[in-house]
Design a protein around this motif. Structure first.
Motif, PDB file in Angstrom:
ATOM      1  N   GLY A 193      65.410  32.622  35.421  1.00  0.00           N
ATOM      2  CA  GLY A 193      64.378  31.977  36.219  1.00  0.00           C
ATOM      3  C   GLY A 193      64.278  32.594  37.589  1.00  0.00           C
ATOM      4  O   GLY A 193      64.661  33.743  37.793  1.00  0.00           O
ATOM      5  N   THR A 194      63.755  31.807  38.523  1.00  0.00           N
ATOM      6  CA  THR A 194      63.562  32.333  39.871  1.00  0.00           C
ATOM      7  C   THR A 194      64.903  32.440  40.563  1.00  0.00           C
ATOM      8  O   THR A 194      65.901  31.935  40.102  1.00  0.00           O
ATOM      9  CB  THR A 194      62.674  31.400  40.696  1.00  0.00           C
ATOM     10  OG1 THR A 194      63.368  30.146  40.793  1.00  0.00           O
ATOM     11  CG2 THR A 194      61.353  31.179  40.045  1.00  0.00           C
ATOM     12  N   ALA A 195      64.894  33.088  41.678  1.00  0.00           N
ATOM     13  CA  ALA A 195      66.132  33.229  42.423  1.00  0.00           C
ATOM     14  C   ALA A 195      66.676  31.846  42.794  1.00  0.00           C
ATOM     15  O   ALA A 195      67.875  31.644  42.818  1.00  0.00           O
ATOM     16  CB  ALA A 195      65.873  34.032  43.685  1.00  0.00           C
TER      17      ALA A 195
ATOM     18  N   THR B 118      55.129  29.009  46.524  1.00  0.00           N
ATOM     19  CA  THR B 118      55.411  30.231  45.776  1.00  0.00           C
ATOM     20  C   THR B 118      56.484  29.976  44.726  1.00  0.00           C
ATOM     21  O   THR B 118      56.353  30.387  43.572  1.00  0.00           O
ATOM     22  CB  THR B 118      55.894  31.341  46.735  1.00  0.00           C
ATOM     23  OG1 THR B 118      55.050  31.341  47.875  1.00  0.00           O
ATOM     24  CG2 THR B 118      55.879  32.683  46.064  1.00  0.00           C
ATOM     25  N   HIS B 119      57.551  29.269  45.136  1.00  0.00           N
ATOM     26  CA  HIS B 119      58.601  28.925  44.179  1.00  0.00           C
ATOM     27  C   HIS B 119      58.057  28.042  43.070  1.00  0.00           C
ATOM     28  O   HIS B 119      58.388  28.224  41.899  1.00  0.00           O
ATOM     29  CB  HIS B 119      59.749  28.183  44.877  1.00  0.00           C
ATOM     30  CG  HIS B 119      60.573  29.052  45.757  1.00  0.00           C
ATOM     31  ND1 HIS B 119      60.872  28.728  47.053  1.00  0.00           N
ATOM     32  CD2 HIS B 119      61.164  30.240  45.521  1.00  0.00           C
ATOM     33  CE1 HIS B 119      61.612  29.679  47.578  1.00  0.00           C
ATOM     34  NE2 HIS B 119      61.806  30.612  46.680  1.00  0.00           N
ATOM     35  N   ALA B 120      57.240  27.064  43.442  1.00  0.00           N
ATOM     36  CA  ALA B 120      56.699  26.131  42.451  1.00  0.00           C
ATOM     37  C   ALA B 120      55.850  26.886  41.434  1.00  0.00           C
ATOM     38  O   ALA B 120      55.931  26.638  40.228  1.00  0.00           O
ATOM     39  CB  ALA B 120      55.874  25.050  43.153  1.00  0.00           C
TER      40      ALA B 120
ATOM     41  N   LEU C 235      58.118  28.924  39.222  1.00  0.00           N
ATOM     42  CA  LEU C 235      58.839  28.044  38.309  1.00  0.00           C
ATOM     43  C   LEU C 235      57.950  27.645  37.138  1.00  0.00           C
ATOM     44  O   LEU C 235      58.346  27.700  35.974  1.00  0.00           O
ATOM     45  CB  LEU C 235      59.298  26.797  39.068  1.00  0.00           C
ATOM     46  CG  LEU C 235      60.062  25.765  38.235  1.00  0.00           C
ATOM     47  CD1 LEU C 235      61.404  26.320  37.808  1.00  0.00           C
ATOM     48  CD2 LEU C 235      60.262  24.476  39.030  1.00  0.00           C
ATOM     49  N   ARG C 236      56.716  27.282  37.464  1.00  0.00           N
ATOM     50  CA  ARG C 236      55.760  26.871  36.445  1.00  0.00           C
ATOM     51  C   ARG C 236      55.538  28.007  35.441  1.00  0.00           C
ATOM     52  O   ARG C 236      55.592  27.812  34.230  1.00  0.00           O
ATOM     53  CB  ARG C 236      54.452  26.534  37.186  1.00  0.00           C
ATOM     54  CG  ARG C 236      53.348  26.007  36.372  1.00  0.00           C
ATOM     55  CD  ARG C 236      52.186  25.839  37.355  1.00  0.00           C
ATOM     56  NE  ARG C 236      50.940  25.679  36.670  1.00  0.00           N
ATOM     57  CZ  ARG C 236      50.443  24.478  36.350  1.00  0.00           C
ATOM     58  NH1 ARG C 236      51.083  23.385  36.684  1.00  0.00           N
ATOM     59  NH2 ARG C 236      49.313  24.399  35.710  1.00  0.00           N
ATOM     60  N   HIS C 237      55.364  29.185  35.974  1.00  0.00           N
ATOM     61  CA  HIS C 237      55.154  30.354  35.131  1.00  0.00           C
ATOM     62  C   HIS C 237      56.357  30.591  34.218  1.00  0.00           C
ATOM     63  O   HIS C 237      56.234  30.760  33.004  1.00  0.00           O
ATOM     64  CB  HIS C 237      54.882  31.574  36.005  1.00  0.00           C
ATOM     65  CG  HIS C 237      54.767  32.846  35.230  1.00  0.00           C
ATOM     66  ND1 HIS C 237      55.875  33.627  34.945  1.00  0.00           N
ATOM     67  CD2 HIS C 237      53.714  33.452  34.650  1.00  0.00           C
ATOM     68  CE1 HIS C 237      55.487  34.668  34.225  1.00  0.00           C
ATOM     69  NE2 HIS C 237      54.187  34.592  34.032  1.00  0.00           N
ATOM     70  N   ASP C 238      57.548  30.588  34.817  1.00  0.00           N
ATOM     71  CA  ASP C 238      58.763  30.890  34.061  1.00  0.00           C
ATOM     72  C   ASP C 238      59.047  29.839  32.997  1.00  0.00           C
ATOM     73  O   ASP C 238      59.456  30.163  31.882  1.00  0.00           O
ATOM     74  CB  ASP C 238      59.968  31.005  35.003  1.00  0.00           C
ATOM     75  CG  ASP C 238      59.879  32.223  35.905  1.00  0.00           C
ATOM     76  OD1 ASP C 238      58.977  33.059  35.670  1.00  0.00           O
ATOM     77  OD2 ASP C 238      60.691  32.338  36.835  1.00  0.00           O
TER      78      ASP C 238
END
Ligand SMILES: Nc1ncnc2c1ncn2[C@@H]1O[C@H](COP(=O)(O)OP(=O)(O)OP(=O)(O)O)[C@@H](O)[C@H]1O
Ligand SMILES: [Mg+2]
Lengths: 140, 210
Positions: free
Chosen positions: A4-6, A28-30, A33-36
């Motif tokens: 996932g994200t960092a 940006t994180h959200a 996260l949604r994408h991942d």
């Protein structure tokens, strides 16, 4: 398996995905996260998603929108989402504001979310590893 | 230990042996005619001259001054928290403002749930500035200490204004960007809520009893 994200890990638990949402979640994180999460559901055919928000100290209407948006997107893919770990202060605040997490199931704790997805707890009396340590006494 | 006596001993103990620290303090207590009382912060502030006399027996003048300064810092009650101003331009400014709101509430002794409500209001107003104005705006947090502590939250910007405010505050609004419940929700969390908006910008003032 963790990926996932960092900042926000996406943890695979059998056929479930567990996401401990925490810290200051930027747009940006959200979005990442949604994408991942959606990509992972697509790839792994996950049967459920658990969003554990124990690590959030507050949830404003934007955060509620982010979480409901994610839950609705996974629902389109046939995957249910449960949000767990909303603390008392947050619940009171959300309720006073008249916000609702529309279409999102909630559970008090991570354990209850897992139970709701049919994960069974280990049987009672399972060996306590501390019992194996010579001379260790349980304090009562 | 956080009572005044242990705190005083801790300050003295940084420069004197434990025995001598005890000695200086009990001598000062005797000279100030406070024997047998439970020392308060006010007592310790009044005992400064007696403590200074005791310190001179053990320490050079320069060190005495240092110790007295430390005493001052330890026993002058922290002043009431000051107003804080946050320019809101980037998303990180939103986080900073709401964390500061929580900090101020805690300093003023608010219960956790009240601090959380106040921070949420700040989050809503700050995020709106970030999302709906090109030029950004300002969040101002004005604390009032005392027996009835309060936090005044001001948000102002020179953005496009909110033409459909009535609809929003009546709960009839459907947002394209969010739940559309931020302003109404914020209003429900506070004791007083005023908003003026127009083509030259938006000014909101919200007050929370802590
Ligand atoms: N400072 C502002 N300047 C200009 N327009 C604003 C401002 N604040 C709010 N608005 C407008 O008012 C609407 C309602 O704001 P509100 O905060 O209630 O909901 P939202 O931001 O759309 O969604 P949510 O806050 O639930 O994520 C916004 O959609 C926006 O069009
Ligand atoms: Mg908003």
């Amino acid at each position: 398996m963790i990926q996932g994200t960092a900042r926000i890990p996406i943890i695979r638990l059998w056929s479930l995905l567990l996401v401990p949402v925490q810290g200051e979640l930027t747009d940006t994180h959200a979005e990442q996260l949604r994408h991942d999460v959606l990509a992972e559901i697509h790839a792994a055919g996950s049967s459920g998603l658990i969003l554990d928000v124990t690590g959030l100290w507050m949830m404003d209407s934007h955060m509620c929108a982010v979480l409901t948006g994610l839950a609705q997107a996974t629902a389109l893919m046939g995957t249910r989402t449960i949000v767990c770990g909303i603390n008392a202060d947050t619940a009171i605040t959300i309720q006073s504001m008249g916000l609702e997490l529309r279409g999102v199931r909630t559970a008090l704790t991570l354990e209850q979310a897992l139970l709701a997805f049919g994960v069974q707890p280990p049987p009672d009396g399972i060996d306590d590893p501390l019992d194996e340590i010579a001379g260790f006494e349980h304090s009562t | 230990m956080n009572d005044p006596r242990s705190k005083a001993l801790a300050v003295l103990g940084r420069h004197l042996s434990a025995i001598n620290a005890q000695n200086v303090l009990s001598r000062a207590v005797r000279d100030a005619r406070l024997v047998g009382t439970v020392l308060t912060l006010a007592d310790l502030r009044r005992m400064q001259p007696q403590i200074e006399r005791g310190l001179r027996l053990f320490l050079p003048a320069a060190t005495v001054a240092t110790v007295l300064a430390e005493f001052d810092r330890a026993f002058v009650p922290a002043g009431p928290p000051r107003a804080q101003v946050f320019p809101i331009k980037a998303e990180s400014d939103v986080s900073e403002a709401r964390l500061a709101a929580r900090g101020l509430c805690e300093q003023l002794g608010a219960r956790r749930v009240v601090a959380q409500k106040a921070s949420t209001v700040v989050s809503e107003l700050a995020r709106n500035i970030f999302m709906y104005t090109a030029s950004g705006g300002t969040i101002e947090l004005v604390p009032t200490a005392g027996p009835r502590p309060k936090l005044l939250i001001k948000a102002y910007d020179e953005g496009p204004g909110i033409p459909n405010l009535d609809e929003i505050m009546a709960g009839r609004y459907r947002s394209r960007t969010g739940l559309g419940a931020g302003l109404l929700g914020a209003k429900r969390l506070v004791e007083r809520f005023e908003i003026t908006t127009g083509a030259t910008g938006t000014r909101i003032s919200a007050e929370v009893d802590l």
